[in-house]
Design a protein around this motif. Structure first.
Motif, PDB file in Angstrom:
ATOM      1  N   ALA A   1      12.394   9.492 -23.854  1.00  0.00           N
ATOM      2  CA  ALA A   1      12.617   9.842 -22.449  1.00  0.00           C
ATOM      3  C   ALA A   1      11.771  11.043 -22.040  1.00  0.00           C
ATOM      4  O   ALA A   1      11.177  11.063 -20.955  1.00  0.00           O
ATOM      5  CB  ALA A   1      14.098  10.128 -22.207  1.00  0.00           C
ATOM      6  N   ALA A   2      11.692  12.038 -22.919  1.00  0.00           N
ATOM      7  CA  ALA A   2      10.870  13.217 -22.620  1.00  0.00           C
ATOM      8  C   ALA A   2       9.396  12.827 -22.539  1.00  0.00           C
ATOM      9  O   ALA A   2       8.656  13.326 -21.680  1.00  0.00           O
ATOM     10  CB  ALA A   2      11.085  14.293 -23.682  1.00  0.00           C
ATOM     11  N   GLY A   3       8.959  11.940 -23.405  1.00  0.00           N
ATOM     12  CA  GLY A   3       7.565  11.478 -23.380  1.00  0.00           C
ATOM     13  C   GLY A   3       7.247  10.730 -22.100  1.00  0.00           C
ATOM     14  O   GLY A   3       6.194  10.946 -21.485  1.00  0.00           O
ATOM     15  N   VAL A   4       8.130   9.863 -21.683  1.00  0.00           N
ATOM     16  CA  VAL A   4       7.924   9.109 -20.442  1.00  0.00           C
ATOM     17  C   VAL A   4       7.893  10.067 -19.256  1.00  0.00           C
ATOM     18  O   VAL A   4       7.044   9.936 -18.353  1.00  0.00           O
ATOM     19  CB  VAL A   4       9.025   8.039 -20.271  1.00  0.00           C
ATOM     20  N   ALA A   5       8.791  11.040 -19.230  1.00  0.00           N
ATOM     21  CA  ALA A   5       8.812  12.021 -18.142  1.00  0.00           C
ATOM     22  C   ALA A   5       7.523  12.834 -18.127  1.00  0.00           C
ATOM     23  O   ALA A   5       6.959  13.100 -17.058  1.00  0.00           O
ATOM     24  CB  ALA A   5      10.019  12.941 -18.293  1.00  0.00           C
ATOM     25  N   ALA A   6       7.036  13.207 -19.298  1.00  0.00           N
ATOM     26  CA  ALA A   6       5.800  13.991 -19.370  1.00  0.00           C
ATOM     27  C   ALA A   6       4.611  13.177 -18.867  1.00  0.00           C
ATOM     28  O   ALA A   6       3.756  13.699 -18.136  1.00  0.00           O
ATOM     29  CB  ALA A   6       5.569  14.469 -20.797  1.00  0.00           C
ATOM     30  N   VAL A   7       4.545  11.910 -19.246  1.00  0.00           N
ATOM     31  CA  VAL A   7       3.432  11.064 -18.796  1.00  0.00           C
ATOM     32  C   VAL A   7       3.462  10.894 -17.293  1.00  0.00           C
ATOM     33  O   VAL A   7       2.424  10.988 -16.618  1.00  0.00           O
ATOM     34  CB  VAL A   7       3.482   9.689 -19.517  1.00  0.00           C
ATOM     35  N   SER A   8       4.638  10.674 -16.731  1.00  0.00           N
ATOM     36  CA  SER A   8       4.712  10.509 -15.279  1.00  0.00           C
ATOM     37  C   SER A   8       4.379  11.813 -14.559  1.00  0.00           C
ATOM     38  O   SER A   8       3.781  11.799 -13.482  1.00  0.00           O
ATOM     39  CB  SER A   8       6.095  10.006 -14.860  1.00  0.00           C
ATOM     40  N   LEU A   9       4.717  12.928 -15.148  1.00  0.00           N
ATOM     41  CA  LEU A   9       4.397  14.221 -14.546  1.00  0.00           C
ATOM     42  C   LEU A   9       2.894  14.473 -14.581  1.00  0.00           C
ATOM     43  O   LEU A   9       2.314  14.930 -13.593  1.00  0.00           O
ATOM     44  CB  LEU A   9       5.138  15.344 -15.287  1.00  0.00           C
ATOM     45  N   VAL A  10       2.254  14.140 -15.690  1.00  0.00           N
ATOM     46  CA  VAL A  10       0.815  14.376 -15.832  1.00  0.00           C
ATOM     47  C   VAL A  10       0.020  13.489 -14.882  1.00  0.00           C
ATOM     48  O   VAL A  10      -1.048  13.884 -14.411  1.00  0.00           O
ATOM     49  CB  VAL A  10       0.389  14.152 -17.306  1.00  0.00           C
ATOM     50  N   LYS A  11       0.526  12.318 -14.572  1.00  0.00           N
ATOM     51  CA  LYS A  11      -0.179  11.407 -13.665  1.00  0.00           C
ATOM     52  C   LYS A  11       0.013  11.786 -12.200  1.00  0.00           C
ATOM     53  O   LYS A  11      -0.662  11.250 -11.339  1.00  0.00           O
ATOM     54  CB  LYS A  11       0.293   9.974 -13.895  1.00  0.00           C
ATOM     55  N   ASN A  12       0.887  12.718 -11.901  1.00  0.00           N
ATOM     56  CA  ASN A  12       1.169  13.142 -10.536  1.00  0.00           C
ATOM     57  C   ASN A  12      -0.011  13.973 -10.016  1.00  0.00           C
ATOM     58  O   ASN A  12      -0.376  14.985 -10.607  1.00  0.00           O
ATOM     59  CB  ASN A  12       2.456  13.964 -10.522  1.00  0.00           C
ATOM     60  N   PRO A  13      -0.642  13.584  -8.906  1.00  0.00           N
ATOM     61  CA  PRO A  13      -1.798  14.329  -8.377  1.00  0.00           C
ATOM     62  C   PRO A  13      -1.470  15.780  -8.020  1.00  0.00           C
ATOM     63  O   PRO A  13      -2.308  16.668  -8.211  1.00  0.00           O
ATOM     64  CB  PRO A  13      -2.200  13.544  -7.126  1.00  0.00           C
ATOM     65  N   ALA A  14      -0.289  16.034  -7.510  1.00  0.00           N
ATOM     66  CA  ALA A  14       0.080  17.410  -7.152  1.00  0.00           C
ATOM     67  C   ALA A  14       0.166  18.274  -8.406  1.00  0.00           C
ATOM     68  O   ALA A  14      -0.249  19.439  -8.400  1.00  0.00           O
ATOM     69  CB  ALA A  14       1.410  17.420  -6.407  1.00  0.00           C
ATOM     70  N   PHE A  15       0.693  17.707  -9.493  1.00  0.00           N
ATOM     71  CA  PHE A  15       0.779  18.452 -10.756  1.00  0.00           C
ATOM     72  C   PHE A  15      -0.612  18.749 -11.301  1.00  0.00           C
ATOM     73  O   PHE A  15      -0.885  19.860 -11.762  1.00  0.00           O
ATOM     74  CB  PHE A  15       1.590  17.646 -11.780  1.00  0.00           C
ATOM     75  N   LYS A  16      -1.508  17.746 -11.214  1.00  0.00           N
ATOM     76  CA  LYS A  16      -2.886  17.960 -11.684  1.00  0.00           C
ATOM     77  C   LYS A  16      -3.565  19.071 -10.882  1.00  0.00           C
ATOM     78  O   LYS A  16      -4.255  19.919 -11.439  1.00  0.00           O
ATOM     79  CB  LYS A  16      -3.691  16.670 -11.565  1.00  0.00           C
ATOM     80  N   LYS A  17      -3.351  19.035  -9.562  1.00  0.00           N
ATOM     81  CA  LYS A  17      -3.969  20.057  -8.706  1.00  0.00           C
ATOM     82  C   LYS A  17      -3.417  21.444  -9.043  1.00  0.00           C
ATOM     83  O   LYS A  17      -4.166  22.419  -9.128  1.00  0.00           O
ATOM     84  CB  LYS A  17      -3.712  19.729  -7.241  1.00  0.00           C
ATOM     85  N   ALA A  18      -2.105  21.529  -9.264  1.00  0.00           N
ATOM     86  CA  ALA A  18      -1.493  22.815  -9.615  1.00  0.00           C
ATOM     87  C   ALA A  18      -2.023  23.316 -10.955  1.00  0.00           C
ATOM     88  O   ALA A  18      -2.309  24.510 -11.112  1.00  0.00           O
ATOM     89  CB  ALA A  18       0.026  22.673  -9.660  1.00  0.00           C
ATOM     90  N   CYS A  19      -2.180  22.403 -11.912  1.00  0.00           N
ATOM     91  CA  CYS A  19      -2.715  22.799 -13.224  1.00  0.00           C
ATOM     92  C   CYS A  19      -4.157  23.276 -13.107  1.00  0.00           C
ATOM     93  O   CYS A  19      -4.546  24.264 -13.733  1.00  0.00           O
ATOM     94  CB  CYS A  19      -2.622  21.639 -14.210  1.00  0.00           C
ATOM     95  N   ALA A  20      -4.959  22.582 -12.308  1.00  0.00           N
ATOM     96  CA  ALA A  20      -6.351  22.983 -12.117  1.00  0.00           C
ATOM     97  C   ALA A  20      -6.430  24.364 -11.468  1.00  0.00           C
ATOM     98  O   ALA A  20      -7.249  25.200 -11.861  1.00  0.00           O
ATOM     99  CB  ALA A  20      -7.084  21.952 -11.264  1.00  0.00           C
ATOM    100  N   THR A  21      -5.584  24.611 -10.500  1.00  0.00           N
ATOM    101  CA  THR A  21      -5.548  25.925  -9.840  1.00  0.00           C
ATOM    102  C   THR A  21      -5.152  27.007 -10.833  1.00  0.00           C
ATOM    103  O   THR A  21      -5.766  28.079 -10.877  1.00  0.00           O
ATOM    104  CB  THR A  21      -4.567  25.899  -8.656  1.00  0.00           C
ATOM    105  N   LEU A  22      -4.140  26.718 -11.624  1.00  0.00           N
ATOM    106  CA  LEU A  22      -3.665  27.687 -12.611  1.00  0.00           C
ATOM    107  C   LEU A  22      -4.742  28.004 -13.648  1.00  0.00           C
ATOM    108  O   LEU A  22      -4.978  29.170 -13.981  1.00  0.00           O
ATOM    109  CB  LEU A  22      -2.411  27.156 -13.301  1.00  0.00           C
ATOM    110  N   VAL A  23      -5.428  26.974 -14.135  1.00  0.00           N
ATOM    111  CA  VAL A  23      -6.492  27.189 -15.117  1.00  0.00           C
ATOM    112  C   VAL A  23      -7.639  27.974 -14.484  1.00  0.00           C
ATOM    113  O   VAL A  23      -8.216  28.877 -15.101  1.00  0.00           O
ATOM    114  CB  VAL A  23      -6.977  25.842 -15.689  1.00  0.00           C
ATOM    115  N   GLY A  24      -7.972  27.662 -13.233  1.00  0.00           N
ATOM    116  CA  GLY A  24      -9.032  28.392 -12.531  1.00  0.00           C
ATOM    117  C   GLY A  24      -8.704  29.870 -12.384  1.00  0.00           C
ATOM    118  O   GLY A  24      -9.561  30.731 -12.597  1.00  0.00           O
ATOM    119  N   LYS A  25      -7.463  30.161 -12.045  1.00  0.00           N
ATOM    120  CA  LYS A  25      -7.047  31.573 -11.923  1.00  0.00           C
ATOM    121  C   LYS A  25      -7.072  32.262 -13.284  1.00  0.00           C
ATOM    122  O   LYS A  25      -7.422  33.436 -13.380  1.00  0.00           O
ATOM    123  CB  LYS A  25      -5.681  31.674 -11.278  1.00  0.00           C
ATOM    124  N   GLY A  26      -6.714  31.538 -14.322  1.00  0.00           N
ATOM    125  CA  GLY A  26      -6.770  32.101 -15.673  1.00  0.00           C
ATOM    126  C   GLY A  26      -8.191  32.432 -16.085  1.00  0.00           C
ATOM    127  O   GLY A  26      -8.451  33.479 -16.677  1.00  0.00           O
TER     128      GLY A  26
END
Length: 78
Positions: free
Chosen positions: A15-40
């Motif tokens: 269940a945790a794996g399925v939730a993680a995969v669906s979260l990673v495929k979310n465009p808003a999550f990808k955009k937030a991660c890209a922003t966070l990495v850019g700020k880092g």
């Protein structure tokens, strides 16, 4: 851990794996991660620039101290 507890743990892992995969495929999550990495990366660059500035200032102080010591040594010989 009993047999049934192992299956519960396995089910929770799936269940945790399925939730993680669906979260990673979310465009808003990808955009937030890209922003966070850019700020880092920007923070890392700023820290490196600050460290380089401090290093240059320390080298200037050291060079000035060496010059002053050599000047005093020459005055003492004269």
């Amino acid at each position: 851990m009993t047999f049934s507890n192992k299956w519960v743990a396995f089910g929770l892992g799936v269940a945790a794996g399925v939730a993680a995969v669906s979260l990673v495929k979310n465009p808003a999550f990808k955009k937030a991660c890209a922003t966070l990495v850019g700020k880092g990366l920007q923070l890392k660059d700023d820290a490196c620039a600050f460290a380089e500035s401090v290093k240059e200032d320390a080298q200037d102080i050291l060079a000035e101290a060496k010059y002053n010591n050599s000047k005093k040594a020459e005055e003492a010989k004269a």
